[in-house]
Design an enzyme around this catalytic site. Structure first.
Site, PDB file in Angstrom:
ATOM      1  N   GLY A 303       6.520   8.200   4.753  1.00  0.00           N
ATOM      2  CA  GLY A 303       5.681   7.961   5.769  1.00  0.00           C
ATOM      3  C   GLY A 303       5.457   6.549   6.289  1.00  0.00           C
ATOM      4  O   GLY A 303       5.574   6.417   7.506  1.00  0.00           O
ATOM      5  N   GLU A 306       4.927  -0.210   2.596  1.00  0.00           N
ATOM      6  CA  GLU A 306       4.227  -1.682   3.117  1.00  0.00           C
ATOM      7  C   GLU A 306       4.724  -2.834   2.699  1.00  0.00           C
ATOM      8  O   GLU A 306       4.145  -4.031   2.113  1.00  0.00           O
ATOM      9  CB  GLU A 306       2.880  -1.462   1.958  1.00  0.00           C
ATOM     10  CG  GLU A 306       3.248  -1.533   0.484  1.00  0.00           C
ATOM     11  CD  GLU A 306       3.592  -0.204  -0.089  1.00  0.00           C
ATOM     12  OE1 GLU A 306       3.361  -0.199  -1.358  1.00  0.00           O
ATOM     13  OE2 GLU A 306       3.648   0.831   0.643  1.00  0.00           O
ATOM     14  N   GLU A 331      -1.115   1.751   5.081  1.00  0.00           N
ATOM     15  CA  GLU A 331      -0.080   0.656   4.746  1.00  0.00           C
ATOM     16  C   GLU A 331      -0.610  -0.751   4.868  1.00  0.00           C
ATOM     17  O   GLU A 331      -0.401  -1.750   4.308  1.00  0.00           O
ATOM     18  CB  GLU A 331       1.146   0.947   5.707  1.00  0.00           C
ATOM     19  CG  GLU A 331       1.853   2.281   5.570  1.00  0.00           C
ATOM     20  CD  GLU A 331       2.103   2.763   4.268  1.00  0.00           C
ATOM     21  OE1 GLU A 331       2.443   1.981   3.586  1.00  0.00           O
ATOM     22  OE2 GLU A 331       2.024   3.846   4.092  1.00  0.00           O
ATOM     23  N   HIS A 334      -2.576  -1.602   1.748  1.00  0.00           N
ATOM     24  CA  HIS A 334      -1.675  -2.219   0.862  1.00  0.00           C
ATOM     25  C   HIS A 334      -1.326  -3.833   0.657  1.00  0.00           C
ATOM     26  O   HIS A 334      -0.952  -4.271  -0.367  1.00  0.00           O
ATOM     27  CB  HIS A 334      -0.086  -1.515   0.899  1.00  0.00           C
ATOM     28  CG  HIS A 334      -0.064  -0.402   0.110  1.00  0.00           C
ATOM     29  ND1 HIS A 334      -0.275  -0.067  -1.014  1.00  0.00           N
ATOM     30  CD2 HIS A 334       0.430   0.983   0.755  1.00  0.00           C
ATOM     31  CE1 HIS A 334       0.004   1.213  -1.557  1.00  0.00           C
ATOM     32  NE2 HIS A 334       0.354   1.925  -0.307  1.00  0.00           N
ATOM     33  N   GLU A 353      -1.458   2.828  -5.173  1.00  0.00           N
ATOM     34  CA  GLU A 353      -1.782   3.961  -4.302  1.00  0.00           C
ATOM     35  C   GLU A 353      -3.160   4.709  -4.301  1.00  0.00           C
ATOM     36  O   GLU A 353      -3.643   4.814  -3.205  1.00  0.00           O
ATOM     37  CB  GLU A 353      -0.747   5.088  -4.581  1.00  0.00           C
ATOM     38  CG  GLU A 353       0.932   4.727  -4.340  1.00  0.00           C
ATOM     39  CD  GLU A 353       0.995   4.255  -2.845  1.00  0.00           C
ATOM     40  OE1 GLU A 353       0.004   4.257  -2.018  1.00  0.00           O
ATOM     41  OE2 GLU A 353       2.055   3.721  -2.577  1.00  0.00           O
ATOM     42  N   LYS A 594       8.495  14.043   2.116  1.00  0.00           N
ATOM     43  CA  LYS A 594       7.389  14.712   1.824  1.00  0.00           C
ATOM     44  C   LYS A 594       7.126  15.995   2.549  1.00  0.00           C
ATOM     45  O   LYS A 594       6.629  17.052   2.095  1.00  0.00           O
ATOM     46  CB  LYS A 594       5.962  13.701   2.429  1.00  0.00           C
ATOM     47  CG  LYS A 594       4.495  14.727   2.541  1.00  0.00           C
ATOM     48  CD  LYS A 594       3.603  13.917   3.389  1.00  0.00           C
ATOM     49  CE  LYS A 594       2.544  14.944   3.671  1.00  0.00           C
ATOM     50  NZ  LYS A 594       1.229  14.058   4.296  1.00  0.00           N
TER      51      LYS A 594
END
Length: 646
Positions: A303, A306, A331, A334, A353, A594
């Site tokens: 997706g 970072e 992101e 992060h 995460e 994903k």
């Protein structure tokens, strides 16, 4: 790295005007934020990285200087990596991580150094041991990456939006960068770095660092220079090369992408500057200078990634209505959790995460309101419960936050346990101690551990020192060790708001009972509400009810990638043939792991109905997928062995 839930409907989003500029951000003076020249290497037992051959307490890399040429015909990067090292005076060698590199020579800048490439480990690659002279402080490695380097994906012009020029991008997390950079590839061995990248004109190179000079074009190539003066985990060194243009989104934010995608990307990302402002109010100053983003071709496997100063993004977040922009909040977060304070080993992936998922929803709440955040929390708990069930339930070893990954690839820990159990842990602590106190604690955590590797043990010790402060009753209520070291979900989990999806859940019950589909409700629902509806429906439905859903909501053609995935997952589980053309179009038009892994896996697991379809579809889709995706799908047995070579 993002495993995202959708953000909110466009009607709830704040409006923000983009500064229309196609010029790249100008080279600026170095940031004044203090960072250690050499970040500490932890000596505790839980900081020993089983996914690296390095022995950093003997000799370690603290700075990398790359001078590389990009060859699209050969699918290689080649040149030199100059490594500055810190060592014990009596150290005889330094051990680097290597996966498929073609080493041509290693010197100390003047004299050759002896080196040995060790035995191959399927997951880790090979150790590269370099003998050190008594005065060796630098290694100059001349090398080439292999054409099938796992971190690099080479796209033909036909695989890009513009169809005119080739494209290269890297994906380094977790341990893929050792396939194109000879260094100690462990998140606990932070390194500053710089690079000179030679690319064919008229292509543009971007990296996860500020430009150090204006590009220089000569002799049919352009040289781009970059400098990251802050020590970062090696997996965060990233590169992309292609036909790229830039547009400013605000004083310190902007977007890079192919020219034909620039308008759509900039429109979707219009709120980014406000997100940075909101994040700073929550977690302290943004310490990386600029926050720019690169929207990649559809084959990007994540997706988002970072990478400091330049988040890499999938184009699947572009829904046309800004309904998936929580990806950006994730992101961006992060920049504190992951990039600033980084898990020392992949056993503590949740520190990156889980903390980021918690922070993402706080940013979303700040900008878009508590209802939106509450719905995302509820979706997250749904995902957590599902993942716990799939991983052995309350006793499953892989449902712990601190996970044992010895002998396994770090990607084995890439699940919603790290994201959603980690987020639920922090949300539970917040609810017990109070938001003001917890916010102050988290800002302090990032300040105390800026530019440092961290472990679960360090986090709990820090929490006990600065938050619990010896309060035994509070310690008992928090259940800190249960959350981090025990499987399952602790009993003190703060449940999501039961009213967050009250209307949606009522509609689910009505449809499950055989009542007509309420298309008017669907039309006004947000993406999160649509996801809740599809994910809460009974997993087994007759064809007539599936026909009602598809025909009433046009799900096979829906543009929103998250909603479409939820629908196709339901359809495959019911052997719903009318959805198969949509499945094929979806997994052959983008390579986000994903989405593609679960759908192809679900098809493949159905030996009679689904497996032939999975094999045929994967044969078409595989050429566009990143090696990190094909590597995991190939292990299922999909495709002929000859087609499974990277």
């Amino acid at each position: 790295m993002m495993r995202l839930f959708a953000a909110t409907a466009a009607a709830l989003l704040l409006l923000s005007a983009c500064e229309k500029s196609d010029e790249a951000p100008r080279v600026t003076e170095k940031e004044t934020t203090e960072a250690p020249r050499i970040a500490p290497v932890l000596t505790t037992a839980d900081a020993v990285d089983p996914h690296s051959f390095a022995k950093p307490l003997e000799a370690r890399v603290y700075h990398v200087a790359l001078d590389l040429s990009v060859d699209f015909d050969a699918k290689r990067v080649s040149g030199t990596a100059t490594l500055d090292i810190d060592r014990k005076p009596d150290a005889k060698e330094i051990v680097l991580d290597d996966k498929g590199l073609e080493i041509q020579s290693i010197t100390d800048g003047e004299k050759p150094l002896q080196y040995k490439v060790g035995a191959v480990d399927e997951n880790l690659g090979t150790p590269l041991a370099v003998a050190l002279n008594p005065d060796t402080k630098k290694l100059v490695i001349t090398y080439k990456s292999a054409p099938d380097a796992q971190a690099l994906q080479w796209l033909s012009p036909a695989q890009t939006a513009g169809k005119q020029h080739p494209y290269l991008f890297s994906q380094g997390e977790a341990i893929y960068n050792r396939s194109w950079i000879p260094t100690q590839d462990s998140p606990g061995i932070r390194q500053s770095w710089e690079a000179k990248i030679h690319v064919p004109a008229p292509l543009t190179a971007v990296m996860s660092a500020p430009r150090a000079a204006e590009p220089l074009t000569q002799g049919g190539e352009t040289i781009f220079s970059f400098n990251m003066d802050k020590p970062v985990a090696p997996y965060l060194i990233a590169i992309a090369v292609g036909d790229l243009k830039f547009r400013s989104l605000g004083p310190r934010t902007g977007v890079w992408t192919e020219p034909s995608m620039l308008d759509a990307a900039a429109a979707e990302l219009a709120d980014t500057e406000k997100m940075v402002d909101a994040a700073e109010k929550l977690f302290g100053p943004y310490r990386w200078g600029r926050y720019d983003m690169l929207v990649l071709p559809p084959s990007f496997p994540l997706g988002g990634m970072e990478n400091p100063t330049l988040t890499f993004l999938t184009p699947t977040f572009i829904a046309g209505d800004k309904s998936l922009v929580s990806l950006i909040a994730h992101e961006l977060a992060h920049s504190w959790s992951g990039n600033l304070a980084t898990n020392a080993t992949w056993a503590d992936f949740w520190l990156n995460e889980g903390t980021t998922t918690y922070a993402e929803r706080r940013i979303v709440e700040s900008l878009y309101g508590p209802k939106v955040a509450a719905q995302q929390v509820a979706l997250g708990v749904d995902a957590l419960n599902k993942t716990v069930a799939e991983n052995g339930g309350s006793k499953g070893a892989d449902t712990r936050l601190h996970i044992d990954l010895k002998g396994r690839h770090p990607d084995a820990g890439l699940s919603d346990i790290a994201y959603e159990k980690g987020s639920a842990f922090l949300r539970t602590v917040e609810s017990i101690v109070g938001r003001d106190k917890f916010d102050a604690y988290m800002r302090g955590w990032f300040d105390r551990h800026a530019f440092q590797p961290v472990t679960s043990a360090m986090f709990l010790a820090d929490m006990r020192e600065h938050l619990v402060k010896g309060d035994k009753a509070l310690e008992a209520r928090l259940q800190l060790d249960n959350w981090v070291y025990k499987p399952g979900i602790p009993s003190n989990l703060v449940k999501p708001d039961p009213q967050a999806f009250a209307e949606v859940d009522k509609a689910v019950a009505a449809f499950a009972a055989g009542k007509p589909l309420d298309t008017a409700l669907w039309a006004r629902w947000t993406t999160d509400e649509r996801l809740r509806f599809l994910n809460k429906l009974p997993r087994k439905l007759p064809k007539a009810r599936l026909d009602t859903l598809e025909q009433g909501l046009k799900l096979n053609d829906i543009r929103n990638s998250e909603v479409r995935f939820a629908w196709l997952d339901l359809a495959i589980g019911n052997r719903y043939d009318p959805a198969i053309p949509s499945v094929e179009q979806f997994v052959t038009s983008q390579g986000r792991g994903k989405f593609v892994r679960p759908l192809l896996s679900a098809l493949f697991e159905d030996e009679v109905w689904g497996r032939p379809k999975a094999i045929a579809i994967y044969a078409k889709a595989r050429p566009m997928y990143h090696p990190s995706v094909t590597g995991r799908i190939d292990k299922l047995g999909l495709g002929a062995p000859a087609a499974n070579k990277n």
